[in-house]
Design an enzyme around this catalytic site. Sequence first.
Site, short mmCIF file in Angstrom:
data_model
loop_
_atom_site.label_atom_id
_atom_site.label_comp_id
_atom_site.label_asym_id
_atom_site.label_seq_id
_atom_site.Cartn_x
_atom_site.Cartn_y
_atom_site.Cartn_z
N ILE A 26 -6.35 14.90 -29.73
CA ILE A 26 -6.72 13.95 -30.77
C ILE A 26 -8.23 13.85 -30.97
O ILE A 26 -8.69 13.13 -31.87
CB ILE A 26 -6.16 12.54 -30.46
N GLY A 29 -15.31 16.85 -28.25
CA GLY A 29 -16.76 16.73 -28.33
C GLY A 29 -17.42 17.80 -27.50
O GLY A 29 -16.76 18.71 -26.99
N GLY A 30 -18.73 17.70 -27.39
CA GLY A 30 -19.45 18.71 -26.64
C GLY A 30 -19.17 18.66 -25.15
O GLY A 30 -19.32 19.67 -24.46
N VAL A 34 -10.12 15.23 -25.81
CA VAL A 34 -9.32 14.01 -25.64
C VAL A 34 -7.89 14.31 -26.11
O VAL A 34 -7.69 14.84 -27.20
CB VAL A 34 -9.91 12.83 -26.42
N ASP A 142 -23.78 5.79 -26.52
CA ASP A 142 -23.28 6.72 -27.54
C ASP A 142 -22.45 5.96 -28.58
O ASP A 142 -21.33 6.35 -28.90
CB ASP A 142 -22.45 7.83 -26.89
#
Length: 414
Positions: A26, A29-30, A34, A142
């Site tokens: 879902i 990222g870097g 997830v 973040d």
Amino acid sequence: MTDLRGSTTPVTGDIVARRYRLLERIGEGGMARVFRAHDTYLDRPVAIKIMRGPVHDALTADRVRAETTSLASLNHHSLVTLFDAHIDDEGISYLVMEYVSGITLRDLISEGPVAPVVLAGIATDLAEALYVAHEAGIVHRDLKPSNVLLWRSPVPSRDWRAKLADFGIAHLLDAEEAVAGPIMGTAAYIAPEQARGAPPAPPADIYAFGLLLIEALTGVRPYGDVEGVGAVVARMTAAPDIPRTLDAGWRRLLRRMTSLRPEERPSALEVAVVAAGYAQAAQPAPIIDESTAPVDVAELDAAPVPARPVTDQIPVTLVGAAAAAAAAPAAASVQTGTNPAAKYHGDRQIGRLVWVTIAGIAALLIAVVTVLWAASLPEPGVWDGDDAPVTVGGGEGPPPSVSVTAEVPVDDGR
């Protein structure tokens, strides 16, 4: 289907730690991927974030345990709960979190600018979440629209409820690198002091929060005309543009949140209070039932008292009865509570009813006495005596004279 161990790249269908079955990816990222997963032990959906590789050796076990304990201790309805964590400097590392079924703020912004009243509710939730975490000594580092999860509000006064995801994850996994100086987080939302290498602190989250709100209200990302390092340099020298079309209250709040000086930014608690005020002010006025609403004493005294109509056709005998009948239910309806205005109003009503009752009884007595007195008088033109009736003015000539003889007893001395 395999049990994911070591540094194997996770795919849908794998089982992590012999417990979490990966159902679908879902997010990515870097640093991690997830997945929506199923907790086979507790039979519930979860979100599991699996790191792309081993955590650097600089993160000692003691520090990781302390950070994980801090994150797990956070408890607020606007924070995504951390259920489980495993940090391995050689094998797989993952974090298991609450799964929220909904959309992200990024998805909502993609549909156009968010209405201020809708965003005020979202901002209240996020500010409360930040306040709880900052009080625990944890900084997000973040904050961005894709890390804000939205789900439909169960109450009609709100469109969305917000949860802040990935809270403290960057701090947890990159604490040593943050101290050393490299910039962590998304470049589009980094605070000026972060760009200069300052340690993570709550004002940095407030700055990113302010940029997020500007983007949501306008549909345009601040500093969107420059990318990468250029965006970082731009925010070190100038505050973001805040459209003058926004409400003055919003402009004032956003200007403070995105100040270049960290000490001038409000706390998360201040933002929560202001945002909650905007959300409340935009709500329609509640419908008040006048029959149960408290009485304003000042308005009651200032209101003119209407004159009572006087009706000659109503028998006097009915005034007292009607007043007594009205007094009973009216007096019973007065409730003695903690509302002084209602009590004052009730006392005045009872006082009026008492005076009306007394006046009615007095009028009834006067009427009865008048009727009895009138009944005791002879009919017109008739003398009630021992002599024969005499007609007055019935014939011609002067009226006859009337002789009245009184017998007085004489004392003869006997």
